[in-house]
Design a protein around this motif. Structure first.
Motif, PDB file in Angstrom:
ATOM      1  N   GLN A 117       0.809  -1.220   0.000  1.00  0.00           N
ATOM      2  CA  GLN A 117       0.000   0.000   0.000  1.00  0.00           C
ATOM      3  C   GLN A 117       0.845   1.275   0.000  1.00  0.00           C
ATOM      4  O   GLN A 117       0.309   2.378  -0.007  1.00  0.00           O
ATOM      5  CB  GLN A 117      -0.925   0.002   1.232  1.00  0.00           C
ATOM      6  CG  GLN A 117      -2.006  -1.055   1.184  1.00  0.00           C
ATOM      7  CD  GLN A 117      -2.868  -0.898  -0.058  1.00  0.00           C
ATOM      8  OE1 GLN A 117      -3.547   0.112  -0.238  1.00  0.00           O
ATOM      9  NE2 GLN A 117      -2.830  -1.877  -0.939  1.00  0.00           N
TER      10      GLN A 117
ATOM     11  N   THR B  71      -3.357   4.552   2.715  1.00  0.00           N
ATOM     12  CA  THR B  71      -4.595   4.375   1.954  1.00  0.00           C
ATOM     13  C   THR B  71      -5.737   3.872   2.852  1.00  0.00           C
ATOM     14  O   THR B  71      -5.492   3.370   3.953  1.00  0.00           O
ATOM     15  CB  THR B  71      -4.395   3.305   0.845  1.00  0.00           C
ATOM     16  OG1 THR B  71      -4.176   2.031   1.490  1.00  0.00           O
ATOM     17  CG2 THR B  71      -3.217   3.628  -0.054  1.00  0.00           C
TER      18      THR B  71
ATOM     19  N   SER C 229      -4.907   0.293   3.808  1.00  0.00           N
ATOM     20  CA  SER C 229      -3.914   0.148   4.881  1.00  0.00           C
ATOM     21  C   SER C 229      -4.564   0.510   6.222  1.00  0.00           C
ATOM     22  O   SER C 229      -4.270  -0.095   7.250  1.00  0.00           O
ATOM     23  CB  SER C 229      -2.687   1.026   4.617  1.00  0.00           C
ATOM     24  OG  SER C 229      -2.998   2.389   4.741  1.00  0.00           O
TER      25      SER C 229
END
Lengths: 581, 31
Positions: A196, A261, A264
Motif C-alpha cells: 500500500q 490508503t 492500509s
C-alpha cells in the motif's frame, strides 16, 4: 453519516468477528502444544531457540517461578532498550547521525516499550536511529506482547487444571507466542502494508523538490523538503498486532508513510483488535466451553459498539463553534462533514472515530487522528475506554486477564446476592481470588487519580499544559489514564517530554503493567491448586445473556464510580461550556 | 543520571518482587 461510512464500519466488524474463530482455534492449538499448520517451519525454529537459550521445554513452573521469569525477562528488556538509546550515537544504522537520547526520555521510552504501553514523549524520526527502532522498539513490540499473552495463558491454565501446582513454562509460552503467532502475522501484515506504500528501507532521509515552493517565516524561499523514511512497515505491523501502538513517525498512523490508503487503514485497524478478540475465543477453547469465550466477547462488543456510536455521533454532528467561523461541516458526496479538525481527509470522521475507539479499547495507543481535537464527548470515549481498565478486548493477553478479574468480581457479587458460594468454571471463588481481582481493578484507578492529582498540583506538571481550563485538565487526565492502563496514546497539547512527566509516567507504566500481571498469576496459582466442583443447581451459569448483562453492569459501575468525578472536571464540563455558547 | 534511572528500574522490580512475596503469603494465610 453517509452510506460509505456505514459500510466501512459494518465491514470492519464483519471481518473482525469472522477471523475470531479460526485464529482463536489456531492459538488454542499453539498453547496446548498440538499440531498446527506452521509446524514444519516454526517447530525447528522453536527447538533451535530452546537449545540456544538452554530452556527445558518440558519443565513446568509454579506461579512464583513463572512470575520471576516474567519479571527478570522484562527488566533485562527495559535495561537493553535504555542502553541502546543512550549509546545509539556510537552504534551503526544511524544515517542521520542522531545523538544519544537524554536519560529521562530514554527511561520513559524503555519502560514504555517493555511494558507494552508505547507512550512516546519523543518524535521517532528526529530522535531514534534505525538500530534503536529495530533492535529496541520492534523487538520489544514482539516480546512485550508475547509476555502479556503468556500471562493470560498461564491464568487460563490455572482455571483449566485442578489439584495441580504448575501453570506452564514462561519461556515456552513466550517463544511459542512469538514464533507461531506474532511473527507470521507480522510478516503478512507488513507485506500488505508495503504493497500500500508504507515505507521499508535502510536508506537515509530523502531531500525532494517541493511541488509548490514556498517561503518560510524569515521570508526565505524554500524549494526542498526532507522526507523521513526508514524500516517502518515491519515495525508498524507488529505495533498494531501486539497492541503496542508506538509510531515510527511522530504523528503515528496519521502519517502517509505509516498509513497511506483506506485499505492500509482497514488492515491496521483490524490488526489492533484481532489478537485481543481472538484470544477470548482461545480462552473458550482451552476451558472446553466456547460459550464462555463468546459470552466475554459479547460483553466486550456491546460496550465497544455503544461507546463507538457516541464517538461517531459526536464527531459527525460537528462543532457548534465552527458554525460562527463559517466552516462548512455539511456532509456532501465529496465532504465527509462533521468535525474534521485534526482528522485526515482520506479517513474522514467514521474511520477516525473507529480508530480512536479501537486503539483505546485495545491498549494499542496508535492514532490516525488527533484525539485532542475531538469534540468533548468524542474525546471522552477514548478516555473512558482506557479508564475501564483496557478490558474491552484490551491489550493482547492483558485485556483477557483484566476481564477475567471483572468476571471474578461479578461472580463473587452474584454469589453474595443469592447466598451461595461463588464458583467459576468449577472452581470456588474465595477471599484470596477476590483480593487479587480487587488489586487488579484498583491499581490502575489509583495510578490514574494519584498521577493526575500530582501533575495538576506540581508547578512542573502545570507548566507543561498548553490549554487552560477543562481541556488542559483533560490532557493531563488522558496522559495518566493512558500510562496507567498501558495504552500509550496521547491527547496532545501536553508538553510531556520533560524530566517530571518522563519520570512519573515511567513509574506509572511500570506499576500498571506488573502490579496487574502478578496478581493475575497469583490467581492462576491459587485456582490451579483447587479441586473441581461439580456443577449443581446453585451454580451461576456464566455463558448466558443474563451473566453478560450482569458483567457489563459491574464493569460500567466500577468505571463510572471511579472516573465520573474526574471526567466531570474535564470533557463533561467542556461539553456543557460548548453547549452554553 | 543514568545511575538514577537504572536504580529506579531495579527498585521498582524489587518492589514488584515484594508484591509476589506478599501475594504468596496471603495465599498461604487465606483459608
Amino acid at each position: 453519516m453517509n452510506s460509505a461510512s456505514w459500510m466501512q464500519l459494518v465491514l470492519y466488524f464483519v471481518v473482525l468477528l469472522a477471523l475470531v474463530k479460526p485464529l482463536g482455534t489456531f492459538m488454542a492449538h499453539v498453547y496446548q502444544g498440538e499440531r498446527t499448520l506452521l509446524d514444519p517451519i516454526a517447530r525447528p525454529m522453536e527447538r533451535w531457540l530452546y537449545r540456544l537459550s538452554g530452556v527445558d521445554a518440558g519443565e513446568e513452573m509454579g506461579w512464583r517461578r513463572y512470575a520471576l521469569a516474567l519479571l527478570i525477562f522484562n527488566l533485562l528488556g527495559l535495561l537493553a532498550v535504555y542502553t541502546l538509546q543512550r549509546l545509539q550515537c556510537f552504534l551503526p544504522l544511524n544515517p542521520q547521525g542522531l545523538s544519544a537520547v537524554v536519560p529521562d526520555s530514554a527511561w520513559n521510552t524503555a519502560v514504555s516499550f517493555s511494558t507494552n504501553t508505547n507512550w512516546q514523549a519523543y518524535g521517532g524520526e528526529v530522535t531514534m536511529s534505525y538500530l534503536t527502532q529495530m533492535l529496541g522498539m520492534t523487538v520489544q513490540n514482539f516480546v512485550s506482547a508475547a509476555t502479556g499473552m503468556a500471562a493470560a495463558v498461564a491464568l487460563i491454565r490455572g482455571i483449566v487444571r485442578h489439584s495441580a501446582k504448575t501453570i506452564g513454562n514462561f519461556w515456552v509460552d513466550l517463544t511459542r507466542t512469538t514464533v507461531y503467532i506474532l511473527l507470521p502475522l507480522a510478516i503478512l501484515v507488513a507485506l500488505v502494508l508495503v504493497s500500500q506504500g508504507v515505507v521499508q528501507t535502510f536508506g537515509a532521509y530523502r531531500q525532494v523538490p517541493l511541488l509548490q515552493p514556498t517561503t518560510n517565516a524569515e521570508g526565505v524561499q524554500v524549494g526542498q523538503q526532507v522526507l523521513a523514511v526508514g524500516p517502518a512497515a515491519s515495525q508498524i505491523a507488529i505495533k498494531q498486532l501486539g497492541t503496542n501502538g508506538g509510531g515510527f513517525f511522530n504523528v503515528n498512523a496519521a502519517h502517509p508513510f505509516e498509513n497511506p490508503t483506506p485499505l492500509s487503514n482497514l488492515v491496521e485497524m483490524l490488526s489492533i483488535l484481532l489478537l485481543p478478540a481472538a484470544l477470548v475465543y482461545t480462552y473458550g477453547k482451552m476451558v472446553g466451553d466456547t460459550r464462555q469465550g463468546w459470552a466475554l466477547l459479547t460483553a466486550m462488543t456491546i460496550i465497544f459498539v455503544t461507546l463507538l456510536s457516541l464517538a461517531v455521533w459526536e464527531e459527525q454532528s460537528g462543532n457548534p463553534a465552527f458554525a460562527t467561523m463559517r466552516i462548512d461541516q455539511a456532509q456532501t458526496t465529496i465532504n465527509p462533514g462533521g468535525n474534521m479538525e485534526g482528522k485526515e481527509v482520506r479517513f474522514g470522521v467514521a474511520n477516525s472515530a473507529l480508530w480512536a475507539a479501537a486503539t483505546t479499547a485495545a491498549s494499542n495507543g496508535s492514532v490516525n487522528s488527533m484525539h485532542d481535537s475531538f469534540m468533548p464527548l468524542g474525546g471522552l470515549v477514548p478516555l473512558f475506554l482506557m479508564q475501564l481498565g483496557e478490558i474491552i478486548y484490551g491489550g493482547v493477553g492483558s485485556g483477557l486477564y483484566g476481564m477475567l478479574a471483572f468476571v471474578i468480581v461479578a461472580v463473587f457479587v452474584a454469589g453474595l446476592m443469592v447466598g451461595r458460594t461463588p464458583e467459576y468454571m468449577g472452581k470456588k471463588i474465595e477471599a484470596f481470588e477476590m483480593k487479587m481481582a480487587s488489586l487488579m481493578i484498583l491499581v490502575p484507578i489509583l495510578l490514574v487519580t494519584t498521577g493526575t492529582a500530582l501533575a495538576v498540583s506540581a508547578p512542573a506538571g502545570r507548566a507543561a499544559v498548553f490549554n487552560p481550563g477543562a481541556h488542559g485538565f483533560s490532557e493531563v487526565l488522558y496522559a495518566f489514564s493512558s500510562a496507567s492502563n498501558n495504552n500509550g496514546s496521547a491527547f496532545a497539547g501536553l508538553s510531556a517530554n520533560n524530566p517530571f512527566y518522563n519520570t512519573l509516567l515511567g513509574i506509572t507504566m511500570f506499576l500498571a503493567r506488573y502490579w496487574l500481571a502478578i496478581p493475575a498469576l497469583a490467581i492462576a496459582g491459587s485456582l490451579v491448586r483447587k479441586k473441581k466442583v461439580p456443577t449443581s443447581a446453585g451454580t451461576l451459569p456464566t455463558h448466558t445473556p443474563l451473566f453478560v448483562v450482569w458483567l457489563i453492569g459491574v464493569i460500567l459501575i466500577v468505571g463510572a464510580l471511579s472516573f465520573i468525578p474526574a471526567l466531570s472536571l474535564g470533557p463533561i464540563v467542556e461539553h456543557l461550556t460548548l453547549l452554553g455558547h | 543520571m543514568d545511575i538514577i534511572y537504572v536504580g529506579l528500574a531495579l527498585l521498582l522490580s524489587l518492589a514488584t518482587w515484594g508484591l509476589v512475596e506478599l501475594c504468596s503469603r496471603l495465599m498461604e494465610e487465606t483459608p
